[in-house]
Design a protein around this motif. Sequence first.
Motif, short mmCIF file in Angstrom:
data_model
loop_
_atom_site.label_atom_id
_atom_site.label_comp_id
_atom_site.label_asym_id
_atom_site.label_seq_id
_atom_site.Cartn_x
_atom_site.Cartn_y
_atom_site.Cartn_z
N ALA A 96 0.87 -1.18 0.00
CA ALA A 96 0.00 0.00 0.00
C ALA A 96 0.90 1.23 0.00
O ALA A 96 1.32 1.70 1.05
N LEU B 293 -2.32 6.30 0.75
CA LEU B 293 -3.59 6.35 1.49
C LEU B 293 -4.24 7.68 1.18
O LEU B 293 -3.58 8.73 1.25
N TYR C 1 -0.07 1.82 8.41
CA TYR C 1 0.71 2.00 7.20
C TYR C 1 2.16 2.23 7.60
O TYR C 1 2.48 3.17 8.33
N VAL D 69 0.34 -2.01 4.34
CA VAL D 69 -0.74 -1.73 5.26
C VAL D 69 -1.21 -3.03 5.92
O VAL D 69 -1.22 -4.09 5.29
N GLU E 79 -10.69 -0.86 0.41
CA GLU E 79 -9.42 -1.53 0.62
C GLU E 79 -8.58 -1.56 -0.65
O GLU E 79 -7.36 -1.33 -0.61
N SER F 43 -7.33 1.91 -1.29
CA SER F 43 -6.73 2.50 -0.09
C SER F 43 -7.28 3.91 0.12
O SER F 43 -6.55 4.89 0.25
#
Length: 421
Positions: free
Chosen positions: A246, A249, A332, A337, A379, A382
Amino acid sequence: MLLSGFILLSSCSPATYVDRDGSVQTGNQGLGPATVTPTRTRLATPSVTSSLQPSPTAVEDAATERAASGDAAGLNPLTGLPVADAESLSYAPILVSVTNFPPSARPQAGLSLASHVWETSIGQGMTRFLAVYYGDYLTSFEKLAGESALENPYDFVIGPVRSGRVGFEEIKSIYPSARLLIRFASPEVIERLSNWLLVTASNFEDINSAGVSWEELQALPIPTVESGQEGGLTFDLEPPHAASPAEELQIFYNIYNRVRWLYSPERGQYLRYQDASDGSEELHPSLERLTGEQLGFENVVVLWAYHRFENIQGTILDLGLQYMPDGYGLLYRDGRVQQVHWSTTGGRLSIHGDEGKPIPLKPGRTFFEVVSNLSTWDEQASYIRFYSPAIPTATATQTPTPTVTSTPALATDTPQPTTPP
């Protein structure tokens, strides 16, 4: 830590006025391109009239001789990093209310030197920061005192400072004996805050003129704490194996408040971006006023928590963070993540897995994003969409975990935020 002659008062009565939302203020109201290359210049020190006024909360005698914390490891329990002076761990943390709105307050000063920074909603899609300083932060500030890479007309090293919020008391419970620095608060809020100091404005015509100078930072009367009181978090250089890739975000508060975190392998941090509250989709790097560098944190932790408005104006927002047995969250770090649980039982913040086993943070500084239990998380993208509770009181059913959606829901009728108290 140097101490000066702060006086305990039975009451605090700075020059104030009542803002349009009922909050008490001490003054009147009055980003650049994606790539910024600031020039470091030394600024002349202006005449500053701001001062700090202690609350009537009883504190230890500031002149009492302080003993070293006795922490054999010499590690800051909030960052997992070694401190240059172990005695600095014997001083309680200081928590400073730093404004994020209006956008003219940006870039803020001092956020990059905080062990923790909390971002919480204050209503109308706006957010505010609570910066936590603990350990040998004075050593870091000393290197930057008197210099600014970006314009700093009031020469403060932390700020702009704004009013307190009831949610700050919830956060402060995690940091024993902590001092809370605020510009003031509405009467309904100030009576619920403890151990606070007032930071008054330097210029009553400028809403962004309250801040903490280097001299004031050195002179703060800080109580002592016992070794180990700030514990709860664990740290490890090795990323959790259960984490998923990830690199970014995104958090959508409303069309005037969008946040993005993008992982930088070179810095080993998530770098912060934010819009300019102009309704566009363009995001700009969030900068540190003292250095001109983009804000970056080793850890970004999202905590889903109960939110409830306590007044019909939607300006007093209670956060369910204190003594919570179990909450949902995301960690994170290192471009990955992991879904986590959090708790504050016993007054300590813990990040752990389903079985209660602690999940380590990366050694370094942590940025906490607090969102409501009504907020959703996509998800795959993100992407978090923040949803506020009902006004005047929360009547909607709060869910224990956020709803995961395949497509983020975007609001198009969000009212533009006004200048907060």
